[in-house]
Design an enzyme around this catalytic site. Structure first.
Site, mmCIF file in Angstrom:
data_model
loop_
_atom_site.group_PDB
_atom_site.id
_atom_site.type_symbol
_atom_site.label_atom_id
_atom_site.label_comp_id
_atom_site.label_asym_id
_atom_site.label_seq_id
_atom_site.Cartn_x
_atom_site.Cartn_y
_atom_site.Cartn_z
ATOM 1 N N TYR A 89 0.873 -1.351 0.212
ATOM 2 C CA TYR A 89 0.148 -0.046 -0.137
ATOM 3 C C TYR A 89 0.781 1.335 -0.017
ATOM 4 O O TYR A 89 0.382 2.217 -0.430
ATOM 5 C CB TYR A 89 -0.948 -0.100 0.997
ATOM 6 C CG TYR A 89 -1.966 -1.213 1.179
ATOM 7 C CD1 TYR A 89 -1.996 -2.204 0.082
ATOM 8 C CD2 TYR A 89 -2.704 -1.514 2.401
ATOM 9 C CE1 TYR A 89 -2.995 -3.234 0.152
ATOM 10 C CE2 TYR A 89 -3.690 -2.422 2.492
ATOM 11 C CZ TYR A 89 -3.910 -3.123 1.415
ATOM 12 O OH TYR A 89 -4.429 -4.188 1.369
ATOM 13 N N LYS B 264 4.193 -15.327 3.114
ATOM 14 C CA LYS B 264 4.399 -15.987 1.961
ATOM 15 C C LYS B 264 5.833 -16.502 1.567
ATOM 16 O O LYS B 264 6.120 -15.968 0.415
ATOM 17 C CB LYS B 264 3.492 -15.369 0.858
ATOM 18 C CG LYS B 264 3.068 -16.171 -0.382
ATOM 19 C CD LYS B 264 2.289 -17.128 -0.285
ATOM 20 C CE LYS B 264 1.817 -17.836 -1.619
ATOM 21 N NZ LYS B 264 1.263 -19.158 -1.422
ATOM 22 N N ASP C 110 -2.023 -18.344 2.514
ATOM 23 C CA ASP C 110 -3.144 -19.080 1.858
ATOM 24 C C ASP C 110 -3.520 -20.161 3.137
ATOM 25 O O ASP C 110 -4.890 -20.382 2.915
ATOM 26 C CB ASP C 110 -2.686 -19.716 0.590
ATOM 27 C CG ASP C 110 -1.150 -20.338 0.359
ATOM 28 O OD1 ASP C 110 -0.301 -19.912 1.258
ATOM 29 O OD2 ASP C 110 -0.812 -20.525 -0.619
ATOM 30 N N ASP D 93 -4.784 -6.996 6.352
ATOM 31 C CA ASP D 93 -6.169 -6.301 5.654
ATOM 32 C C ASP D 93 -7.268 -7.277 5.233
ATOM 33 O O ASP D 93 -8.481 -7.364 5.586
ATOM 34 C CB ASP D 93 -5.688 -5.492 4.493
ATOM 35 C CG ASP D 93 -6.949 -4.445 4.280
ATOM 36 O OD1 ASP D 93 -7.910 -4.610 4.891
ATOM 37 O OD2 ASP D 93 -6.818 -3.762 3.055
ATOM 38 N N ASP E 224 -10.290 -9.071 7.528
ATOM 39 C CA ASP E 224 -11.823 -8.937 7.493
ATOM 40 C C ASP E 224 -12.665 -10.455 7.290
ATOM 41 O O ASP E 224 -13.638 -10.499 7.618
ATOM 42 C CB ASP E 224 -12.126 -8.463 5.831
ATOM 43 C CG ASP E 224 -12.328 -6.817 5.688
ATOM 44 O OD1 ASP E 224 -11.908 -5.985 6.718
ATOM 45 O OD2 ASP E 224 -12.884 -6.287 4.787
#
Ligand code: NAD
Length: 349
Positions: free
Chosen positions: A140, A185, A217, A241, A245
């Site tokens: 970001y 990852k 994942d 992020d 959620d």
């Protein structure tokens, strides 16, 4: 005197911030807390009023405050504006300017909402975890752009940026179950390999804390099939992020998740959800995430632990009596609007 900058933002922002303010007025009256509030334009509201999402006037107010209560920003009205002028850019800017690198998102299962979660309650009974999301680095904030038909976003992290949030995670784990899941990852990303190295390095100073590394994942499926295994989760910006959620589904709705963004002198408290333009202005928004964010503010910025707990308990009691906003109302709930739910929480306090 606790000085609070209030940035309602856009969409449901004004409604949910009004709710949190009513609760703060209530506790300030009941427990004789000296608080002052100064409201400012932010996000789309900042663009409409001053032509930018984080106006200088708002920065002035933020700088003379001790903590910030934020609603939410964004909405279709501003979707077409240039990227640097988008409401969400204001969010990235305020986090960066205040050095808020550590986003804390507690996720809890409320048995009274068993109807609202997608899984069998026995999978969720007792889930009480915290996600620590790095907030000022990663994709970001990295270099981004367009070249002809190509676009790019760069993920970059320094060792220091990783270390400071990882240390926060270990400190938090020491006060809880002494268990950390670090999500990365590392099988494909170099930043993740550095992340893992730093976690291992910091872990050396916390021999009592058990550390598990998970690929993002796998973490996303583990959060669904076995959320009870988690206590403190620490991860980089974009993974955090998305995972936080996803974790909202454990709590029944995005409207249940509060958050604190820490690391600066002035810290920021906001719900984990967005501005929900689809329900804005209809008295439908669930104010719990914002009310609980205000409780986190009392606890983290002002050391008012007991009063924060009183607010959390009041919310739980209102839920336990069967009251619920539309997003969390099950077949036996008494469905109420934002204002009515807030009134009930204030009465409970
Ligand atoms: P959203 O979180 O606003 O809404 C997703 C869904 O959840 C919607 O159906 C909405 O009605 C529901 N919802 C969210 N909060 C709720 C609440 N308190 N009570 C009841 N229902 C609630 O996400 P989105 O639709 O992807 O984004 C809408 C806008 O919000 C976009 O402009 C986005 O950029 C912005 N956004 C802002 C923030 C922020 O301010 N921190 C975070 C995420 C998204």
């Amino acid at each position: 005197m606790y000085k609070i900058a209030v940035l309602p933002g856009d969409g449901i922002g004004k409604e949910i911030v009004d709710s949190a303010l009513k609760v703060l007025y209530k506790v300030s009256e009941k427990y004789k807390l000296d608080m002052s509030f100064e409201e400012a334009y932010f996000g789309g509201a900042g663009i409409d009023k001053y032509g930018k999402p984080f106006p200088d006037e708002t920065w002035e107010i933020v700088q003379r405050s001790d903590a910030i209560l934020l609603g939410s920003v964004g909405g279709p009205k501003w979707d077409k504006v240039e990227r640097t002028l988008r409401p969400e850019t204001g969010l990235l800017e305020i986090r960066k300017r205040l050095g808020l690198y550590c986003n804390v998102r507690p996720v809890k299962y409320f048995p009274v909402l068993a109807d609202m979660v997608a899984w069998k309650p026995e999978y969720l009974e007792g889930v009480d975890l915290i996600i620590l999301r790095e907030l000022t680095g990663g994709a970001y904030f990295g270099k981004k752009g367009r070249e002809g038909d190509e676009a790019f976003d760069t993920i970059s992290y320094s060792k220091e940026e990783i270390k400071r949030i990882v240390v926060e995670a270990f400190e938090m784990a020491m006060k809880r179950k002494k268990l950390i899941h670090s999500i990365d990852k590392a099988n494909v990303l170099e930043t993740s390999r550095l992340w893992r190295e730093v976690v291992e390095e910091v872990a050396f100073n916390y021999p009592e804390v058990k550390v598990e590394h998970l690929y993002v994942d796998n973490a996303s499926i583990q959060l669904i099939i076995n959320p009870k295994q988690f206590d403190v989760i620490v991860t980089e910006n974009m993974f955090g992020d998305i995972l936080s959620d996803e974790a909202a589904s454990i709590a029944g709705s995005l409207g249940m998740l509060p958050s604190a963004s820490l690391g600066g002198k002035i810290n920021l408290y906001e719900p984990a959800h967005g501005s929900a333009p689809d329900i804005a202005g209809q008295d439908k928004a669930n104010p719990i995430a914002t009310i609980l964010s205000a409780a986190m503010m009392l606890r983290s910025s002002f050391n008012e632990d007991d009063i924060a707990t009183k607010i959390e308990q009041a919310v739980e009691n209102v839920l336990a009596k069967g009251y619920a906003t539309g997003d969390i109302a099950g077949k036996d709930s008494i469905k109420v609007g934002t204002e009515e739910f807030t009134k009930l929480v204030c009465e409970e306090i």
